[in-house]
Design a protein around this motif. Sequence first.
Motif, short mmCIF file in Angstrom:
data_model
loop_
_atom_site.label_atom_id
_atom_site.label_comp_id
_atom_site.label_asym_id
_atom_site.label_seq_id
_atom_site.Cartn_x
_atom_site.Cartn_y
_atom_site.Cartn_z
N MET A 133 0.83 -1.21 0.00
CA MET A 133 0.00 0.00 0.00
C MET A 133 0.86 1.26 0.00
O MET A 133 0.52 2.25 -0.66
CB MET A 133 -0.92 0.01 1.23
N VAL A 134 1.99 1.23 0.71
CA VAL A 134 2.88 2.39 0.73
C VAL A 134 3.45 2.64 -0.66
O VAL A 134 3.57 3.80 -1.11
CB VAL A 134 4.01 2.19 1.76
N GLN A 135 3.77 1.57 -1.38
CA GLN A 135 4.27 1.73 -2.74
C GLN A 135 3.21 2.40 -3.63
O GLN A 135 3.54 3.26 -4.47
CB GLN A 135 4.65 0.36 -3.30
N LEU A 136 1.96 2.02 -3.46
CA LEU A 136 0.89 2.64 -4.23
C LEU A 136 0.71 4.10 -3.83
O LEU A 136 0.40 4.95 -4.67
CB LEU A 136 -0.42 1.87 -4.04
N VAL A 137 0.86 4.41 -2.54
CA VAL A 137 0.75 5.79 -2.08
C VAL A 137 1.82 6.66 -2.73
O VAL A 137 1.55 7.80 -3.16
CB VAL A 137 0.85 5.85 -0.54
N VAL A 138 3.04 6.15 -2.82
CA VAL A 138 4.13 6.90 -3.45
C VAL A 138 3.79 7.20 -4.91
O VAL A 138 3.95 8.33 -5.40
CB VAL A 138 5.46 6.13 -3.35
N LEU A 139 3.30 6.18 -5.63
CA LEU A 139 2.94 6.37 -7.03
C LEU A 139 1.79 7.36 -7.17
O LEU A 139 1.77 8.18 -8.11
CB LEU A 139 2.58 5.04 -7.67
N GLN A 140 0.82 7.28 -6.28
CA GLN A 140 -0.30 8.22 -6.33
C GLN A 140 0.17 9.65 -6.17
O GLN A 140 -0.20 10.54 -6.95
CB GLN A 140 -1.32 7.89 -5.23
N CYS A 141 0.99 9.89 -5.15
CA CYS A 141 1.42 11.26 -4.85
C CYS A 141 2.32 11.84 -5.94
O CYS A 141 2.20 13.01 -6.30
CB CYS A 141 2.14 11.32 -3.51
N ILE A 142 3.23 11.01 -6.48
CA ILE A 142 4.23 11.52 -7.40
C ILE A 142 3.76 11.49 -8.85
O ILE A 142 4.05 12.42 -9.63
CB ILE A 142 5.54 10.72 -7.25
N ILE A 143 3.00 10.47 -9.25
CA ILE A 143 2.63 10.30 -10.66
C ILE A 143 1.17 10.62 -10.91
O ILE A 143 0.84 11.53 -11.69
CB ILE A 143 2.94 8.86 -11.13
#
Length: 568
Positions: A133-143
């Motif tokens: 889920m943290v990996q998805l959060v990073v992608l959401q915020c940055i991309i």
Amino acid sequence: MITGSEFYKVMCAMTPLYFAMFVAYGSVKWWKIFTAEQCSGINRFVSVFAVPVLSFHFISQNNPYKMDTMFIVADTLSKLMVFVLLSLWAVFFKSGGLDWLITLFSIATLPNTLVMGIPLLQAMYGDYTQNLMVQLVVLQCIIWYTLLLFLFELRAARLLIRTEFPGQAAGSIARIQVDDDVISLDGMDPLRTETETDINGRIRLRIRRSISSVPDSVLSSSLCLTPRASNLSNAEIFSVNTPNCFFNGGGSGTLQFYNGNNEIMFCNGDLGGFGFTRPGCGVSPRRLSGYASSDAYSLQPTPRASNFNELDVNGTGTPVWMKSPVAGRIFRHTSSPKMTWESGQRHIAKDTINVPEKEISFRDALKAAPPSTAAGAAASMEEGAAAKNTAPVAAIGKQEMPSATVMVRLILTVVGRKLSRNPNTYSSLLGLVWSLISFRWNIALPNIVAFSIKIISDAGLGMAMFSLGLFMALQPKMITCGVKKATMGMLIRFISGPLFMAAASILVGLKGSRLHAAIVQAALPQGIVPFVFAREYGLHPDLLSTLVIFGMIVSLPVTILYYVLLGL
């Protein structure tokens, strides 16, 4: 097969979050513990400190060198599938368009992963899902949020060009310059344009804030309300309803205060102590709600001017500060004749005169109101009435746009400025950079720093849910977009999204609990940031608001149903 103990574990993880949300709801709706201003203070803490620190805490503890590539590819593929299908629909079908592409993409692909996804998936499938889920959060915020912001600014730029340069004139624009104090084209601050044409017919366009049109005497006044930084992150929540009893005529949508001599009047709830009154209503109260109807729920990573940003002129030519029900819209009146610019629209009364400078706001599509009669002093125009009596502007030939290079440069400029004022941008990037350093050289944060971060991040989840409860309580009703739209939105959010995620996960080869986790996270409630963007840019905010509010209630039984069915 899901056992009773596993089901109880999920409920133990989720009940505290919903408890915080319903306590906040009851504190405002039933027990009247918090006022709107107090809610604003709570939400400011959540938006500026709790959520960014929570993001940093989770991201910095995730090992970027051991990311689940297949899971990330599946999530990315599902979003690209939705985006491509919506783009084809927008291009080849008359019912499509950029507006619905943005809204439907937000609904189908951007769930509330940080607040709801991490505790729910961790309880269902184990601790390893926290890293997913943290990996998805990073992608959401940055991309993905950056892509969404790019699309919103593209829409706003197109509306600006259509408004100022209808027909083929826009094709001659060779350069667009944006002043440093213009952070976004979202319409929260009214804008004005200036053009220069060279001997070859090429146009240089300059976009400025319309604050320069306010008289110097007003700006220099000690009572003038100065610009303030506001709404810095993705959890700040305001009321969408200003009580009608504060409006002239019970519903004109404009708040005015008069002194005994009918001189300069300011719409400030704190001026009651100075003897400001309304006709027939006596002295104004000392404290009123400071929220316009557009202050619904704000990510708005940009500083913006105070909500008291409308200049009026009464019958004697005296300046009057008024408060519109929608922030960022200019209502400029004179006794007769008059011209009003609102939301990129031109409203012309009888005996129209030409106005040399245009003050515009690009929050809605182009519309123009038919002539109307003004009786007595000029009155403000309600947004609802304007929308009801408007008709599309006739295009002057085929609408052209500036070159792709000019448009991309304009959009990248404003997107960069807006992201640079979002605390979550910094928290996500700093968390990612620190995790790269920490796990590469096995360096840990000093205890004094780690514990300082932890004490705020521990409150982050609970406070985020608490602020959602405040948001729910401050709304006039839970379903604001109509039952039909709400139903369609729920079906897209809780059925179409998981179906696309399941298809993409199967294509890349996900199996077992990782496949189940991917499907369940796609059925999480609507993300907060897409609604915030929708409110700021005036694009279907009622639909996104309904999905945030009603979706939080529906999501728990829906995700548990997916959990049970996938476990059979």
